[in-house]
Design a protein around this motif. Structure first.
Motif, short mmCIF file in Angstrom:
data_model
loop_
_atom_site.label_atom_id
_atom_site.label_comp_id
_atom_site.label_asym_id
_atom_site.label_seq_id
_atom_site.Cartn_x
_atom_site.Cartn_y
_atom_site.Cartn_z
N GLU A 131 5.13 11.14 -4.44
CA GLU A 131 5.83 9.90 -4.11
C GLU A 131 7.34 10.13 -4.11
OE1 GLU A 131 2.83 6.60 -6.11
OE2 GLU A 131 4.57 7.28 -7.24
N TYR A 173 12.09 8.08 5.30
CA TYR A 173 10.71 8.52 5.08
C TYR A 173 10.62 9.43 3.87
CZ TYR A 173 9.07 6.70 9.55
OH TYR A 173 8.71 5.86 10.58
N ASN A 174 9.48 9.35 3.20
CA ASN A 174 9.16 10.31 2.16
C ASN A 174 8.90 11.65 2.85
OD1 ASN A 174 8.05 11.90 0.14
ND2 ASN A 174 6.75 10.28 -0.68
N GLY A 202 0.83 -1.20 0.00
CA GLY A 202 0.00 0.00 0.00
C GLY A 202 0.86 1.25 0.00
N TRP A 203 1.46 1.53 1.15
CA TRP A 203 2.33 2.71 1.25
C TRP A 203 3.67 2.49 0.55
CZ3 TRP A 203 7.12 2.36 3.59
CH2 TRP A 203 7.33 1.22 4.37
N LEU A 204 4.04 1.22 0.38
CA LEU A 204 5.32 0.85 -0.24
C LEU A 204 5.07 -0.17 -1.34
CD1 LEU A 204 8.47 0.49 -0.42
CD2 LEU A 204 8.20 -1.28 1.36
N LYS A 261 4.46 15.53 1.45
CA LYS A 261 3.07 15.09 1.63
C LYS A 261 2.29 15.11 0.32
CE LYS A 261 3.78 15.05 6.10
NZ LYS A 261 3.94 13.77 6.83
N VAL A 292 7.59 4.91 -2.45
CA VAL A 292 7.03 5.15 -1.12
C VAL A 292 6.01 6.27 -1.21
CG1 VAL A 292 7.53 5.78 1.27
CG2 VAL A 292 9.19 4.41 -0.04
N ASN A 293 4.82 6.03 -0.65
CA ASN A 293 3.75 7.02 -0.69
C ASN A 293 4.11 8.27 0.12
OD1 ASN A 293 2.09 5.53 -2.32
ND2 ASN A 293 0.61 4.99 -0.73
N GLN A 294 3.31 9.29 -0.12
CA GLN A 294 3.50 10.59 0.54
C GLN A 294 3.51 10.44 2.06
OE1 GLN A 294 1.41 9.70 -1.82
NE2 GLN A 294 0.98 11.33 -3.31
N MET A 309 5.06 8.63 4.05
CA MET A 309 5.25 7.30 4.62
C MET A 309 6.73 6.90 4.54
SD MET A 309 2.19 6.64 5.56
CE MET A 309 2.24 4.90 5.97
#
Length: 250
Positions: A124, A117-118, A29-31, A121, A61-63, A65
């Motif tokens: 990606e 971490y990304n 999901g986030w990754l 916000k 990696v998502n915003q 996360m």
């Protein structure tokens, strides 16, 4: 069968081709991560490593996360950002941000903890995470990062890593050399290996290439050994490639 055919067939035995769609894949999901070699829940006994090259992960990696604090030891860890900004913190006291054009290296040695971490916000972050077995165990952990001039890889191979602290790029505890190149359509060059017995692993970041008569597409990987040099031709505009020369013996 003539001699030319025999020599060609023998030469082609000394390589391994990893097409992009055969890599391991994990989506949390986030990754989202693609694994060229066995990693985490992806295990393929035929893809454990290429010489001392142990991990080649292609991560998104998502915003906002990222990876919480986790340990490493006795591994050389290289991060190459492709898009966005990645914030790094570690047990050595480093708090930094890496972005495209930067190269980050950690010698985990006797042991470190770090998190990634990304930082943004609204977008990606995409980066390559690469692990290389070191030639010295239990070294004092260290961290380094540099910013490169992206123009220095246009139609040439820009060295980004070596075994020598005085050389171009970052350095690691291993007889390895990494290069990045961004080529115009039809541009050709060659890469002579720097150390006898080393192999070379090519990873296509963008576009299509031909390397020593083998066709490669985006995110394909090609490892070649028992060779002194390879030929490289870009078959699309703005084609980008990463070359990793590494010892073949663990």
């Amino acid at each position: 069968m003539d001699t030319t055919t025999i020599l060609k067939e023998e030469a082609l035995t000394n390589y391994v081709l990893h097409k992009a769609n055969t890599r391991g894949h994990a989506n949390h999901g986030w990754l989202e991560s693609y694994h060229t070699f066995s990693f985490a829940n992806y295990h393929n006994p035929e893809r454990m490593n290429f010489g001392v090259l142990r991990v080649l992960n292609d991560d998104r990696v998502n915003q906002g996360m990222g990876f919480g604090k986790h340990p490493h030891d006795n591994m050389e860890i290289i991060s190459i950002p492709l898009e966005g900004d990645l914030e790094h913190q570690d047990s050595m006291g480093n708090v930094t941000v890496i972005k495209k054009g930067d190269i980050q290296v950690m010698s985990a040695g006797t042991g470190i903890f770090h998190s990634e971490y990304n930082k943004n916000k609204d977008q990606e972050v995409k980066f390559l995470q690469i692990w290389v077995y070191p030639n010295k165990k239990n070294v004092t952990p260290r961290y380094d990062q540099i910013t490169l001039d992206l123009n220095d890889r246009h139609n040439k191979l820009q060295q980004i890593l070596s075994p020598n602290p005085e050389d171009e790029g970052v350095w690691i505890h291993q007889d390895a050399w990494f290069h990045l190149g961004k080529f115009d359509n039809g541009f050709s060059t060659s890469y002579p290996l720097k150390k006898a017995g080393n192999g070379i692993y090519a990873f296509v970041l963008k576009g299509d290439f031909t390397i020593s008569n083998i066709s490669l597409n985006e995110r394909d990987g090609l490892g070649i050994w028992d060779t002194n040099t390879i030929s490289i031709t870009a078959n699309t505009p703005d084609a980008e490639i990463l070359l990793m020369e590494v010892p073949m013996a663990l």
